[in-house]
Design an enzyme around this catalytic site. Structure first.
Site, PDB file in Angstrom:
ATOM      1  N   ALA A 254       0.863  -1.179   0.000  1.00  0.00           N
ATOM      2  CA  ALA A 254       0.000   0.000   0.000  1.00  0.00           C
ATOM      3  C   ALA A 254       0.903   1.234   0.000  1.00  0.00           C
ATOM      4  O   ALA A 254       2.068   1.157   0.400  1.00  0.00           O
ATOM      5  CB  ALA A 254      -0.899  -0.023   1.227  1.00  0.00           C
TER       6      ALA A 254
ATOM      7  N   GLY B  21       0.681  -5.149   1.104  1.00  0.00           N
ATOM      8  CA  GLY B  21      -0.532  -5.228   0.291  1.00  0.00           C
ATOM      9  C   GLY B  21      -0.255  -5.798  -1.089  1.00  0.00           C
ATOM     10  O   GLY B  21      -1.152  -6.377  -1.711  1.00  0.00           O
TER      11      GLY B  21
ATOM     12  N   GLU C 236      -0.395  -9.407  -0.558  1.00  0.00           N
ATOM     13  CA  GLU C 236      -1.804  -9.767  -0.343  1.00  0.00           C
ATOM     14  C   GLU C 236      -2.588  -9.721  -1.657  1.00  0.00           C
ATOM     15  O   GLU C 236      -3.476 -10.549  -1.892  1.00  0.00           O
ATOM     16  CB  GLU C 236      -2.417  -8.853   0.722  1.00  0.00           C
ATOM     17  CG  GLU C 236      -1.844  -9.193   2.105  1.00  0.00           C
ATOM     18  CD  GLU C 236      -2.179  -8.170   3.174  1.00  0.00           C
ATOM     19  OE1 GLU C 236      -3.231  -7.522   3.062  1.00  0.00           O
ATOM     20  OE2 GLU C 236      -1.381  -8.023   4.115  1.00  0.00           O
TER      21      GLU C 236
ATOM     22  N   GLU D 224       4.919  -5.042   7.092  1.00  0.00           N
ATOM     23  CA  GLU D 224       4.186  -3.933   7.699  1.00  0.00           C
ATOM     24  C   GLU D 224       4.617  -3.640   9.133  1.00  0.00           C
ATOM     25  O   GLU D 224       4.571  -2.504   9.583  1.00  0.00           O
ATOM     26  CB  GLU D 224       2.672  -4.207   7.701  1.00  0.00           C
ATOM     27  CG  GLU D 224       2.022  -4.134   6.338  1.00  0.00           C
ATOM     28  CD  GLU D 224       1.885  -5.494   5.682  1.00  0.00           C
ATOM     29  OE1 GLU D 224       2.767  -6.349   5.905  1.00  0.00           O
ATOM     30  OE2 GLU D 224       0.902  -5.698   4.956  1.00  0.00           O
TER      31      GLU D 224
HETATM   32  C1  LIG Z   1      -4.306  -4.838   3.234  1.00  0.00           C
HETATM   33  C2  LIG Z   1      -3.581  -3.580   3.187  1.00  0.00           C
HETATM   34  C3  LIG Z   1      -2.534  -3.308   4.208  1.00  0.00           C
HETATM   35  C4  LIG Z   1      -1.273  -3.068   3.542  1.00  0.00           C
HETATM   36  C5  LIG Z   1      -0.285  -2.357   4.110  1.00  0.00           C
HETATM   37  C6  LIG Z   1       0.972  -2.181   3.393  1.00  0.00           C
HETATM   38  O1  LIG Z   1       1.162  -2.665   2.287  1.00  0.00           O
HETATM   39  S1  LIG Z   1       2.163  -1.221   4.165  1.00  0.00           S
HETATM   40  C7  LIG Z   1       3.538  -1.208   3.015  1.00  0.00           C
HETATM   41  C8  LIG Z   1       4.306  -2.496   3.013  1.00  0.00           C
HETATM   42  N1  LIG Z   1       5.473  -2.377   2.137  1.00  0.00           N
HETATM   43  C9  LIG Z   1       6.681  -1.985   2.592  1.00  0.00           C
HETATM   44  O2  LIG Z   1       6.875  -1.710   3.766  1.00  0.00           O
HETATM   45  C10 LIG Z   1       7.782  -1.906   1.557  1.00  0.00           C
HETATM   46  C11 LIG Z   1       8.301  -0.482   1.487  1.00  0.00           C
HETATM   47  N2  LIG Z   1       9.372  -0.368   0.492  1.00  0.00           N
HETATM   48  C12 LIG Z   1      10.635  -0.767   0.760  1.00  0.00           C
HETATM   49  O3  LIG Z   1      10.953  -1.282   1.807  1.00  0.00           O
HETATM   50  C13 LIG Z   1      11.664  -0.504  -0.328  1.00  0.00           C
HETATM   51  O4  LIG Z   1      11.153   0.472  -1.201  1.00  0.00           O
HETATM   52  C14 LIG Z   1      12.035  -1.773  -1.165  1.00  0.00           C
HETATM   53  C15 LIG Z   1      12.770  -2.789  -0.270  1.00  0.00           C
HETATM   54  C16 LIG Z   1      10.803  -2.429  -1.768  1.00  0.00           C
HETATM   55  C17 LIG Z   1      12.973  -1.344  -2.336  1.00  0.00           C
HETATM   56  O5  LIG Z   1      14.043  -0.617  -1.848  1.00  0.00           O
HETATM   57  P1  LIG Z   1      14.962   0.185  -2.854  1.00  0.00           P
HETATM   58  O6  LIG Z   1      16.040   0.798  -2.039  1.00  0.00           O
HETATM   59  O7  LIG Z   1      15.326  -0.698  -3.993  1.00  0.00           O
HETATM   60  O8  LIG Z   1      14.009   1.337  -3.465  1.00  0.00           O
HETATM   61  P2  LIG Z   1      13.462   2.661  -2.687  1.00  0.00           P
HETATM   62  O9  LIG Z   1      13.143   2.397  -1.252  1.00  0.00           O
HETATM   63  O10 LIG Z   1      14.349   3.803  -2.987  1.00  0.00           O
HETATM   64  O11 LIG Z   1      12.064   2.845  -3.445  1.00  0.00           O
HETATM   65  C18 LIG Z   1      11.947   3.503  -4.720  1.00  0.00           C
HETATM   66  C19 LIG Z   1      10.829   4.519  -4.615  1.00  0.00           C
HETATM   67  O12 LIG Z   1       9.603   3.829  -4.353  1.00  0.00           O
HETATM   68  C20 LIG Z   1       8.997   4.363  -3.198  1.00  0.00           C
HETATM   69  N3  LIG Z   1       8.261   3.311  -2.484  1.00  0.00           N
HETATM   70  C21 LIG Z   1       8.629   2.034  -2.297  1.00  0.00           C
HETATM   71  N4  LIG Z   1       7.685   1.368  -1.629  1.00  0.00           N
HETATM   72  C22 LIG Z   1       6.677   2.260  -1.403  1.00  0.00           C
HETATM   73  C23 LIG Z   1       5.425   2.176  -0.756  1.00  0.00           C
HETATM   74  N5  LIG Z   1       4.962   1.014  -0.240  1.00  0.00           N
HETATM   75  N6  LIG Z   1       4.673   3.281  -0.674  1.00  0.00           N
HETATM   76  C24 LIG Z   1       5.090   4.435  -1.213  1.00  0.00           C
HETATM   77  N7  LIG Z   1       6.266   4.577  -1.839  1.00  0.00           N
HETATM   78  C25 LIG Z   1       7.053   3.494  -1.929  1.00  0.00           C
HETATM   79  C26 LIG Z   1      10.149   4.887  -2.349  1.00  0.00           C
HETATM   80  O13 LIG Z   1       9.683   5.844  -1.400  1.00  0.00           O
HETATM   81  C27 LIG Z   1      11.024   5.476  -3.438  1.00  0.00           C
HETATM   82  O14 LIG Z   1      10.486   6.731  -3.837  1.00  0.00           O
HETATM   83  P3  LIG Z   1      11.410   8.087  -3.692  1.00  0.00           P
HETATM   84  O15 LIG Z   1      11.767   8.202  -2.253  1.00  0.00           O
HETATM   85  O16 LIG Z   1      12.585   7.826  -4.562  1.00  0.00           O
HETATM   86  O17 LIG Z   1      10.478   9.156  -4.206  1.00  0.00           O
END
Ligand SMILES: CCC/C=C/C(=O)SCCNC(=O)CCNC(=O)[C@H](O)C(C)(C)COP(=O)([O-])OP(=O)([O-])OC[C@H]1O[C@@H](n2cnc3c(N)ncnc32)[C@H](O)[C@@H]1OP(=O)([O-])[O-]
Length: 256
Positions: free
Chosen positions: A99, A142, A145, A165
């Site tokens: 998400a 998400g 999911e 999460e």
């Molecule tokens: C049922 C529903 C409930 C669900 C809840 C959830 O899903 S909670 C979520 C659960 N998911 C997580 O916790 C995963 C969160 N993400 C990560 O941990 C890392 O991005 C990675 C490990 C996937 C990749 O790392 P990497 O160093 O290779 O890449 P990077 O980190 O540089 O990312 C590139 C760009 O993408 C952006 N962006 C990425 N993800 C999101 C996001 N979800 N949102 C928004 N933006 C996101 C990131 O900010 C960046 O933009 P910027 O700053 O350049 O403008």
């Protein structure tokens, strides 16, 4: 299935592949213009509805607009008598990284509850036509999911599934991992350390959701989890977790 955290992800990083480009992709809909997805019919007989999540800069984070478009595209394919199955995919780098954290960061419990946040997320599991997830790269939170809501998952060799999460101060729905026998205990301890470093308050809520699901129907379990997910937005730890992500620093949880 791998449980991913940012540091683990950086170790696993593969050369960044360009997002798959749909050649000759045409907008397929009731005339609506999609901003976050690419939609077409594929297969020799054009009988497969094909939806590609297309927010490459945000690793296909599932913002509200994207989920609304996904629902719209599924509605169109459900109504199309030619379409017999639907494929949902992302890019080579990310199926979906969860998400949209930036969109959620400042939401309150009241916003979530009043707006029935995530109400339309179940659309995929309600599809009458079989849905196949084609997962490359990250399928996190998400995004994982979303893949699980599909009837069949095909995964590329570098697909990475995870429910991270808890690192954001909110709750996940699934964690699983397999190890060789001789590494099991030490890995279990490492896992315990990772869990303990997160918000204990939110960890307890996650456990409550998982345990309650055993006593409930699927619909009740999903509903209960959604309400607990909303409730995490009343905690300081959810604010800290999501703010830390946006500020690109490690979260410091206060169990509050
Ligand atoms: C049922 C529903 C409930 C669900 C809840 C959830 O899903 S909670 C979520 C659960 N998911 C997580 O916790 C995963 C969160 N993400 C990560 O941990 C890392 O991005 C990675 C490990 C996937 C990749 O790392 P990497 O160093 O290779 O890449 P990077 O980190 O540089 O990312 C590139 C760009 O993408 C952006 N962006 C990425 N993800 C999101 C996001 N979800 N949102 C928004 N933006 C996101 C990131 O900010 C960046 O933009 P910027 O700053 O350049 O403008």
């Amino acid at each position: 299935m791998a449980f991913l955290c940012r540091s683990a992800a950086s170790l696993l990083k593969s050369p960044r592949a360009a997002p798959a480009v749909l050649s000759a992709c045409r907008l397929y809909s009731s005339g609506g213009q999609y901003e976050y997805i690419l939609v077409e019919k594929r297969g020799e007989k054009s009988d497969v509805g094909f939806i590609q999540l297309n927010r490459p800069k945000a690793l296909n984070a599932l913002c509200d607009g994207l989920m609304k478009e996904l629902k719209q595209a599924l509605d169109v394919f459900e109504a199309d008598g030619e379409v017999g199955a639907i494929v949902i995919t992302g890019s080579d780098r990310a199926f979906a990284a969860g998400a949209d954290i930036k969109e959620m960061q400042n939401k309150t419990f009241q916003d979530c509850y009043r707006g029935d946040f995530l109400a339309h997320w179940n659309r995929v599991s309600q599809s009458k036509k079989p849905v196949i997830a084609a997962v490359n790269g990250f399928a996190l939170g998400g995004g994982c999911e979303l893949a699980m809501m599909c009837d069949i998952i095909y995964a590329g060799e570098k697909a990475q599934f995870g429910q991270p999460e808890i690192l954001l101060g909110t709750i996940p729905g699934l964690v699983s991992k397999v190890y060789p026998v001789d590494q099991l205990v030490s890995e279990a301890v490492k896992c315990g350390e990772k869990i303990a470093a997160n918000s204990k308050l939110v960890s307890a809520m996650a456990k409550e959701a998982v345990n309650a699901a055993f006593e409930m129907t699927l619909a009740e379990g999903n509903h209960f989890e959604k309400r607990l997910f909303h409730a995490t937005f009343a905690t300081g730890d959810q604010k800290e977790g999501m703010t830390a992500f946006v500020e690109k620093r490690k979260a410091s949880f206060q169990d509050s």
